[in-house]
Write an enzyme that holds these catalytic residues in place. Structure first.
Site, PDB file in Angstrom:
ATOM      1  N   GLU A  48     -13.448   2.627  -8.382  1.00  0.00           N
ATOM      2  CA  GLU A  48     -14.583   3.530  -8.137  1.00  0.00           C
ATOM      3  C   GLU A  48     -15.704   2.752  -7.464  1.00  0.00           C
ATOM      4  OE1 GLU A  48     -18.166   5.630 -10.683  1.00  0.00           O
ATOM      5  OE2 GLU A  48     -16.218   5.334 -11.678  1.00  0.00           O
ATOM      6  N   ARG A  52     -24.249   3.917  -4.328  1.00  0.00           N
ATOM      7  CA  ARG A  52     -25.610   3.475  -4.642  1.00  0.00           C
ATOM      8  C   ARG A  52     -26.153   2.487  -3.628  1.00  0.00           C
ATOM      9  NH1 ARG A  52     -24.827   2.078 -11.103  1.00  0.00           N
ATOM     10  NH2 ARG A  52     -23.383   3.800 -11.570  1.00  0.00           N
ATOM     11  N   LYS A 136     -15.676  12.443 -17.653  1.00  0.00           N
ATOM     12  CA  LYS A 136     -16.314  11.149 -17.890  1.00  0.00           C
ATOM     13  C   LYS A 136     -17.348  11.337 -19.001  1.00  0.00           C
ATOM     14  CE  LYS A 136     -19.527   8.052 -15.421  1.00  0.00           C
ATOM     15  NZ  LYS A 136     -20.017   7.677 -14.075  1.00  0.00           N
TER      16      LYS A 136
END
Length: 217
Positions: A48, A52, A136
């Protein structure tokens, strides 16, 4: 089977590839390919890359194109634009810290399977109503850790989780031992110092430790 259920099957498949999904914050896209190769060599194929940093999409593109065995996705997906950009870069899945009506609508229209984040039972129930059975749990440790997640196993038996947030090599075993947890997410496999130094051997060793966690449960 409706489209959400089909995409949730894909999410389950990638969650079962390894006990840990590394959460990668990458500042230099040139590090993406050797980093991903080190993770795959260590037994961690699902990666993943969080959206950002400005380098994130380029990193996803490079991993998708050049690293055999890697299943790369995007993290910190917040908008429809994020989903579209990640899909175009070659991402195979998306992960969000939470959910919003617009994000879920965009996910309905996207080919990209979504692993949405929840922190409460009400959020989990709302997503279950939409057909999401793989979620999640974020931020896992601050939100209640193994006690909260374990308490959900009985009233929400249909849901399986990937807890992320505050997870490390030590406490990952406690989460993985829960009946409603398939895998965990964590950033400890790709620490900034090793990425910056190009310590791919060190990252491979961290990946091997993480891949062995399944045997410890």
């Amino acid at each position: 089977m409706n489209p959400i259920e089909q995409k949730q099957q894909q999410v389950e498949t990638l969650m079962r590839l390894a006990p840990v999904i590394p959460v990668v914050i990458i500042d230099d896209a040139k590090a993406a390919v050797p980093m991903a190769r080190a993770l795959v060599a260590g037994g961690i194929p699902t990666i993943e890359v969080t959206l950002r940093t400005p380098a994130a999409l380029e990193a996803i593109r490079a991993i998708a194109a050049e690293v055999e065995g890697a299943v790369v996705g995007c993290g910190t997906a917040l908008t429809a634009r994020d989903l579209q950009a990640a899909l175009q870069a070659g991402a195979r899945f998306a992960v969000s810290p939470g959910t919003s009506p617009r994000l879920l609508e965009a996910a309905d229209d996207s080919e990209l399977p979504l692993l949405p984040g929840v922190a409460t039972a009400s959020e989990a129930m709302a997503l279950l109503e939409r057909g999401y059975r793989h979620l999640k749990f974020f931020p896992a440790v601050p939100a209640g850790g193994t006690k909260l997640l374990g308490a959900w196993a009985s009233p929400l038996p249909q849901i399986r989780f990937c807890p992320t947030g505050g997870i490390n090599l030590v406490n990952a075993v406690d989460f993985l031992a829960l009946p409603n947890v398939i895998c965990v997410g964590g950033s400890w496999l790709t620490p900034a110092d090793k990425l910056g130094a190009g310590d791919w051997t060190g990252i491979e060793l961290l990946a091997r430790e993480a891949a062995a966690l399944r045997q410890a449960v």
